[in-house]
Write an enzyme that holds these catalytic residues in place. Structure first.
Site, mmCIF file in Angstrom:
data_model
loop_
_atom_site.group_PDB
_atom_site.id
_atom_site.type_symbol
_atom_site.label_atom_id
_atom_site.label_comp_id
_atom_site.label_asym_id
_atom_site.label_seq_id
_atom_site.Cartn_x
_atom_site.Cartn_y
_atom_site.Cartn_z
ATOM 1 N N GLY A 42 19.654 -36.957 -47.447
ATOM 2 C CA GLY A 42 19.769 -38.403 -47.577
ATOM 3 C C GLY A 42 18.633 -38.865 -48.475
ATOM 4 N N LEU A 43 18.219 -40.115 -48.306
ATOM 5 C CA LEU A 43 17.161 -40.609 -49.191
ATOM 6 C C LEU A 43 15.879 -39.820 -49.025
ATOM 7 C CD1 LEU A 43 17.660 -44.435 -49.184
ATOM 8 C CD2 LEU A 43 17.786 -42.865 -51.102
ATOM 9 N N GLY A 45 15.363 -36.632 -47.628
ATOM 10 C CA GLY A 45 15.498 -35.233 -48.026
ATOM 11 C C GLY A 45 15.848 -35.072 -49.495
ATOM 12 N N ARG A 337 15.170 -59.611 -35.198
ATOM 13 C CA ARG A 337 16.323 -58.887 -34.656
ATOM 14 C C ARG A 337 16.269 -58.674 -33.147
ATOM 15 N NH1 ARG A 337 16.952 -54.083 -39.221
ATOM 16 N NH2 ARG A 337 17.623 -55.479 -40.870
ATOM 17 N N HIS A 429 21.400 -49.481 -33.935
ATOM 18 C CA HIS A 429 21.350 -49.397 -35.386
ATOM 19 C C HIS A 429 20.407 -48.310 -35.889
ATOM 20 C CE1 HIS A 429 21.397 -50.688 -39.477
ATOM 21 N NE2 HIS A 429 20.167 -51.123 -39.461
ATOM 22 N N GLU A 453 13.948 -41.181 -41.426
ATOM 23 C CA GLU A 453 14.240 -41.767 -40.117
ATOM 24 C C GLU A 453 14.004 -40.759 -38.990
ATOM 25 O OE1 GLU A 453 17.940 -43.960 -39.881
ATOM 26 O OE2 GLU A 453 17.794 -44.172 -37.715
ATOM 27 N N ARG A 463 11.722 -52.230 -36.456
ATOM 28 C CA ARG A 463 11.629 -52.097 -37.910
ATOM 29 C C ARG A 463 12.080 -53.371 -38.604
ATOM 30 N NH1 ARG A 463 15.151 -51.201 -41.865
ATOM 31 N NH2 ARG A 463 16.875 -50.384 -40.643
ATOM 32 N N LEU A 469 14.582 -47.678 -46.117
ATOM 33 C CA LEU A 469 14.819 -47.046 -47.415
ATOM 34 C C LEU A 469 13.480 -46.781 -48.090
ATOM 35 C CD1 LEU A 469 17.803 -49.238 -48.679
ATOM 36 C CD2 LEU A 469 17.874 -47.093 -47.425
HETATM 37 C C1 LIG Z 1 24.890 -50.020 -41.959
HETATM 38 C C2 LIG Z 1 23.442 -49.773 -42.244
HETATM 39 C C3 LIG Z 1 22.749 -50.601 -43.096
HETATM 40 C C4 LIG Z 1 21.404 -50.358 -43.377
HETATM 41 N N1 LIG Z 1 20.775 -51.196 -44.242
HETATM 42 C C5 LIG Z 1 19.488 -50.938 -44.580
HETATM 43 C C6 LIG Z 1 18.832 -51.748 -45.545
HETATM 44 O O1 LIG Z 1 19.408 -52.688 -46.099
HETATM 45 N N2 LIG Z 1 17.556 -51.459 -45.856
HETATM 46 C C7 LIG Z 1 16.890 -50.413 -45.280
HETATM 47 O O2 LIG Z 1 15.726 -50.196 -45.620
HETATM 48 N N3 LIG Z 1 17.498 -49.625 -44.375
HETATM 49 C C8 LIG Z 1 18.778 -49.858 -44.005
HETATM 50 N N4 LIG Z 1 19.398 -49.051 -43.092
HETATM 51 C C9 LIG Z 1 18.673 -47.883 -42.538
HETATM 52 C C10 LIG Z 1 18.626 -46.720 -43.537
HETATM 53 O O3 LIG Z 1 19.848 -46.635 -44.214
HETATM 54 C C11 LIG Z 1 18.376 -45.358 -42.880
HETATM 55 O O4 LIG Z 1 17.338 -45.442 -41.975
HETATM 56 C C12 LIG Z 1 17.982 -44.315 -43.918
HETATM 57 O O5 LIG Z 1 18.903 -44.301 -44.967
HETATM 58 C C13 LIG Z 1 17.835 -42.919 -43.316
HETATM 59 O O6 LIG Z 1 17.609 -41.978 -44.358
HETATM 60 P P1 LIG Z 1 17.309 -40.454 -44.058
HETATM 61 O O7 LIG Z 1 17.212 -39.791 -45.374
HETATM 62 O O8 LIG Z 1 16.163 -40.363 -43.147
HETATM 63 O O9 LIG Z 1 18.561 -39.924 -43.264
HETATM 64 P P2 LIG Z 1 20.132 -39.841 -43.625
HETATM 65 O O10 LIG Z 1 20.488 -40.613 -44.825
HETATM 66 O O11 LIG Z 1 20.853 -40.129 -42.365
HETATM 67 O O12 LIG Z 1 20.347 -38.331 -44.020
HETATM 68 C C14 LIG Z 1 20.446 -37.311 -43.068
HETATM 69 C C15 LIG Z 1 20.755 -36.025 -43.778
HETATM 70 O O13 LIG Z 1 20.592 -34.943 -42.879
HETATM 71 C C16 LIG Z 1 21.710 -34.102 -42.913
HETATM 72 N N5 LIG Z 1 21.761 -33.448 -41.604
HETATM 73 C C17 LIG Z 1 21.624 -34.013 -40.385
HETATM 74 N N6 LIG Z 1 21.620 -33.069 -39.440
HETATM 75 C C18 LIG Z 1 21.760 -31.880 -40.058
HETATM 76 C C19 LIG Z 1 21.813 -30.533 -39.621
HETATM 77 N N7 LIG Z 1 21.685 -30.202 -38.334
HETATM 78 N N8 LIG Z 1 21.982 -29.571 -40.545
HETATM 79 C C20 LIG Z 1 22.085 -29.875 -41.872
HETATM 80 N N9 LIG Z 1 22.006 -31.131 -42.326
HETATM 81 C C21 LIG Z 1 21.853 -32.122 -41.445
HETATM 82 C C22 LIG Z 1 22.864 -34.963 -43.296
HETATM 83 O O14 LIG Z 1 23.877 -34.182 -43.862
HETATM 84 C C23 LIG Z 1 22.178 -35.885 -44.299
HETATM 85 O O15 LIG Z 1 22.131 -35.258 -45.557
HETATM 86 C C24 LIG Z 1 20.738 -49.273 -42.787
HETATM 87 C C25 LIG Z 1 21.427 -48.443 -41.924
HETATM 88 C C26 LIG Z 1 22.770 -48.687 -41.642
HETATM 89 C C27 LIG Z 1 23.461 -47.809 -40.677
#
Ligand SMILES: Cc1cc2nc3c(=O)[nH]c(=O)nc-3n(C[C@H](O)[C@H](O)[C@H](O)COP(=O)(O)OP(=O)(O)OC[C@H]3O[C@@H](n4cnc5c(N)ncnc54)[C@H](O)[C@@H]3O)c2cc1C
Ligand code: SF4
Ligand code: FES
Lengths: 670, 247
Positions: A42-43, A45, A337, A429, A453, A463, A469
């Site tokens: 995700g963002l 990783g 919130r 959320h 996250e 938060r 992000l």
């Molecule tokens: C609807 C919505 C709106 C949002 N709006 C905002 C916003 O406007 N502004 C803001 O700052 N934040 C917002 N957020 C929060 C934000 O989007 C997330 O907190 C953030 O994108 C998480 O990023 P991440 O890279 O940590 O995880 P994620 O993007 O969840 O990535 C997780 C990654 O891990 C992988 N993965 C998970 N488990 C395994 C496993 N066991 N083996 C292999 N791969 C695995 C998945 O495939 C994925 O690639 C929003 C969230 C939601 C749900």
């Protein structure tokens, strides 16, 4: 083991710079000999993979979806914060730092948050250079919007699809490295365990989700970037596959889990409409700028509405209870919130919910439409405009501001929100808790890192919007690439880590026997049956408000449910093929443990703070009567749990939080 | 609602598939199409049968993962939506619904309704990026102003979710709408112009290598695209390619 946050000494504004000046570096020729595993693209990783590969390391990246572009980050709507002060409205690194610590109700680590604010400006530069099409003003410069809880305009956005565009940016940077062979991408692979050799993280066990093959992968360091665990509630705004497995498995192998009970409940989601429902959809918080929130004052009207005898528009203003405006005159509908969510639940619990399930309040744009309409009539020089004309003019303005959200609502609910108020309800959320990490983003296991996250450090108990992000990209592009180098400088002579060792054998056997169990256990209930039951316990007893009795019940109910799961779950199909039910079974098994630790953590934290309202901890009198009462004297710490077998046996370690640059204050919204 | 479903079942890439009939009852018109599939799967599990495998994740129309071919249309009968946003109110009690995977030579079936879209990934790896160092030492974001019009247009192209509906719906299985959208995003922005010629040439070459067909201007892709990506992007890609070839 004693917790050491490794926060550098010195004034807060110099910590990160000094730190970078003194760490050990790895020579580029040696980076070629070092492998790093990143779980999650995700963002957090994705940005980490791109930068680590850019630096010269060999990266192996894993994701359970078929492409990094589909990670849950894609769904983020509103925007990303950065202290650029392009608007000249007084923003600064300090102010972003201050807002974030205060917004998190003083439960985050000061030094981490300061660093986040410090690198935030670089993020925007980086993304623009990658071709992220942020919104621009007519002069061609970047545009900003404002978000709840702050007084400046520091949120950068790309329509309502900011997360999507940022992720595509990080993914394109990854693609460049995949093409150069510096990143090896393992799509449709799920990490099922971490492998430790001599106390250090040296690899993972993963399942190829297409063939079912169990694979061993080794590396000199492992980075977990697997996102949040909100799906422990079954219904949430998270993607269906979001899970806690990677974080939970490393917890079982020695990584402490911090603040599991800190969950953000978002107040403006589309309510559940029935038992079949699989997820909840978020409506951007920005709607509360113009919408007024209410429920009927009289129970008779509630009944009439539920039975379809009356429409919300039949009720006059004085038959409505604008409860946020009533309780919080200063902030009204724009309270944060956590406050908005609790107030909605309070009204619905009292029986005033307006939909069939009794779990919905109205978000009404009528006054805004009329206000904008009158204003427009003036601007266009229309004297004595008719009601219809006013409505038409006003609707056009609201459409310009929130059109795509109104459309999304209409698609799902099949009602026109310009004509009748929207129905909204709070939903799970974002999870502020996660794997405990030190200043280097390393967990309590050597060489095992956690970012985005999935870790705990930056948001405290609540938060602020547009900060997740920012944290994900800060960790991945700008923090981890430095801190991990310091650790890896000790590994330049290690050479490839072999996978034919007893540590890999053991981990693989554990994973395999669990899978065998699921396939061979011919029980009578589906995985979803258990997940839904767990979600119900979590929502009712570990949700927006909690009390001692409920939390104790939750702990024992979850334990019972878990025992039943291990006896009676059924998973059709085989292990050596694509099997989505098998994937779900493993994830729910982990949620069933995490859920209990969640309740235990909430029980331990006998204070109300952030999104977490403890019924025993309320202000008893004065202006704040009835509001959440934080207790800094006893609870200004991070709870970091050490695994000891059963979740109930987990051992609590405390990281005392120090606030040297910010004064701890009561939050008031009256 | 009570419905009859005709669903494509296929064990894996090398097995032969076939249509199987199922009945589902008590479907609420408020359900999404995928929730209706959940009901079917719960029913199959409870009778000891293997549930139908299908791709999905966000369930809010943004990740691009869900990919069913319903009653002869990619993502089903509603316009401008993905399958997860398709609601059962689009159907009537007693309907028979045919559900198949996206079909294209470049999207082999993995199982049941799940297809392999990694050809899209390889096209992007062939050049769908800007070669900028991710070190944080880039120039200030406002150093190059971009007109609002160009930024908005780039954004429109960038909203493609990579779902593959355009390919599935095209009689030639052409990927031009997807690739056109990608090429357009970068062509409209000043960043990365130095490598523009190589980018479009390499992406188009990879697209051909993957076995996608050619565009014959039928326009079906534009109609089925859930994100309203317009044919203009294909025209822009062709112009970019001409420019690159005769440079
Ligand atoms: C609807 C919505 C709106 C949002 N709006 C905002 C916003 O406007 N502004 C803001 O700052 N934040 C917002 N957020 C929060 C934000 O989007 C997330 O907190 C953030 O994108 C998480 O990023 P991440 O890279 O940590 O995880 P994620 O993007 O969840 O990535 C997780 C990654 O891990 C992988 N993965 C998970 N488990 C395994 C496993 N066991 N083996 C292999 N791969 C695995 C998945 O495939 C994925 O690639 C929003 C969230 C939601 C749900
Ligand atoms: S162009 Fe449209 S249909 Fe094609 S992949 Fe992109 S979003 Fe899907
Ligand atoms: S599940 Fe994400 S677009 Fe349908």
């Amino acid at each position: 083991m004693a917790l050491n946050s490794k926060v550098p000494k010195g004034p807060i504004k110099d910590k990160w710079t000094d730190y970078k000046n003194h760490i050990d570096l790895v020579n580029p020729a040696n980076k070629r000999n070092i492998d790093i595993i990143v779980v999650g693209t995700g963002l957090a990783g994705g940005s980490a993979c791109a930068t680590l590969a850019e630096l010269g390391y060999n990266v192996k990246a894993f994701a359970y979806q078929d492409s990094p572009r589909r990670a849950h980050s894609i769904a983020a709507q509103g925007g990303i914060n950065a202290a650029k002060n392009y608007q000249g409205d007084g923003d600064s690194t300090y102010r972003l730092f201050y807002d974030t610590v205060k917004g998190g109700d003083y439960r985050s680590r000061e030094a981490n948050v300061y660093r986040l604010a410090e690198v935030s400006a670089n993020i925007i530069d980086q993304c623009v250079a990658q071709g992220v099409p942020f919104a621009r003003d007519y002069g061609g410069l970047l545009d900003n919007r404002s978000f709840g809880g702050v007084l400046v305009s520091r949120t950068f956005y790309a329509k309502g699809q900011t997360g999507q565009q940022l992720l595509l940016g990080a993914y394109s940077a990854m693609n460049r490295q995949i093409a150069r062979g510096k990143i090896e991408m393992f799509n449709r692979h799920e990490m099922l365990d971490v492998v430790k050799v001599d106390g250090k993280a040296r690899g993972i066990i993963a399942r190829n989700l297409i063939t079912g093959e169990i694979e061993r992968h080794s590396a000199h360091a492992v980075v977990i970037a697997s996102g949040g665990y909100g799906n422990v509630y079954f219904l949430s705004t998270n993607a269906m596959g979001s899970n806690a497995t990677a974080a939970w498995k490393i917890h079982k192998k020695g990584a402490y889990f911090a603040n599991p009970c800190y969950t953000q409940i978002h107040p403006t989601c589309i309510p559940r409409s029935g038992d079949y429902q699989s997820k909840l959809t978020l409506m951007s918080e920005s709607l509360r700028n113009d919408g007024r929130i209410w429920v009927p004052k009289n129970m008779d009207d509630v009944k009439a509405i539920r039975e379809g005898r009356k429409k919300p528009t039949d009720l006059s203003e004085d038959e409505r209870d604008y409860y946020l405006e009533r309780r919080y005159p200063a902030f009204g509908n724009l309270v944060p919130r956590d406050v908005a969510s609790r107030a909605a639940k309070e009204r619905c619990d009292a029986g005033y919910g307006v939909n069939a399930t009794g779990e919905a309040v109205y978000l009404d744009f009528k006054s805004a439409i009329e206000r904008y309409g009158r204003e427009q009539a003036k601007i266009h020089g229309i004297d004595n405009p008719s009601e219809a004309k006013i409505y038409e003019l006003g609707q056009a303005i609201v459409e310009e501001k929130y059109g795509n959200l109104f459309q999304m609502y209409e698609k799902i609910v099949d009602q026109n929100p310009y004509k009748t108020p929207m129905m909204i309800y709070p939903a799970t959320h974002y999870t502020m808790g996660g794997v405990w990490v030190d200043y280097n983003l390393m967990t309590t296991v050597d060489g095992l890192y956690c970012i985005g996250e999935a870790n705990f450090s930056d948001h405290g108990a609540n938060r602020l919007g547009a900060s997740a992000l920012m944290q994900g990209l800060a960790d991945g592009y700008f923090v981890l690439p430095y801190t991990i180098g310091d650790y890896l400088s000790g590994d330049i002579r290690t050479g490839k880590i072999p996978t034919d060792t007893k540590e890999f054998d053991e981990a693989e056997n554990e994973v395999k026997s669990r899978i065998d169990f699921f396939i061979n256990n011919k029980g009578e209930h589906s995985v979803d049956y258990y997940h839904k039951k767990l979600g119900k316990i979590m929502w009712e007893k570990c949700g927006m408000s909690r009390n001692e009795k409920g939390l104790k019940e939750a702990m024992s109910e979850i334990k019972e449910l878990r025992e039943d799961f291990w006896k009676n779950v059924t998973v059709p199909g085989n292990a050596d093929e694509m099997n989505p039910e098998l994937e779900k079974a493993g994830r729910v098994a982990d949620f069933l443990e995490l859920g209990e630790l969640f309740a235990k953590d909430a029980l331990e934290r006998n204070e109300s703070c952030g999104g977490h309202f403890r019924e025993e901890s309320v202000e008893l009198d004065g202006e704040q009567k009835g509001e959440a009462k934080r207790n800094d004297k006893d609870f200004a710490f991070v709870s970091a749990w050490e695994y000891k077998g059963e979740p109930a046996d987990a051992v609590l370690h405390k990281e005392e939080l120090e606030f040297n640059d910010i004064e701890l204050k009561q939050r008031s919204y009256k | 609602m009570n419905l009859t479903l005709k669903v494509w079942r296929q064990k894996d890439e090398s097995s032969k598939g076939r249509m199987v009939d199922y009945k589902v009852t008590d479907i609420s018109e408020h359900m999404s199409f995928l929730e209706m599939m959940d009901v079917l799967n719960e029913q199959l599990i409870n009778t000891g049968e293997e549930p139908v495998a299908f791709d999905h994740d966000c369930r809010e129309g943004i990740c691009g993962m869900c990919s069913m071919y319903i009653n002869g249309e990619a993502h089903g009968p509603d316009r401008g939506v993905t399958t997860c946003q398709l609601h059962m109110r689009m159907f009537k009690d007693g309907d028979t619904i045919t559900i198949e995977p996206f079909r294209a030579a470049a999207f082999p079936v993995i199982k049941d309704l799940v297809v392999d879209r990694s050809s899209f990934e390889r096209i992007q790896q062939a050049g769908g990026y800007i070669s900028v160092n991710t070190s944080g030492n880039t120039q200030d974001a406002n150093a190059i102003p971009i007109s609002k019009h160009a930024a908005d247009e780039a954004m429109d192209a960038a909203t493609c979710i990579g779902c593959g509906a355009c390919v599935a719906t095209c009689k030639n299985s052409s990927a031009m709408l997807f690739v056109g959208a990608k090429v357009s995003q970068y062509a409209l922005l000043p960043q990365g112009q130095v490598e523009a010629a190589d980018r479009v040439k390499n992406m188009v070459a990879q697209m051909d290598l993957e076995g996608f067909g050619n565009c014959t201007n039928t326009g079906a892709c534009e109609i089925e695209c859930p994100k309203g990506i317009s044919l203009e992007n294909i025209a822009r890609m062709n112009r970019e390619l001409m420019k690159a070839t005769f440079k």
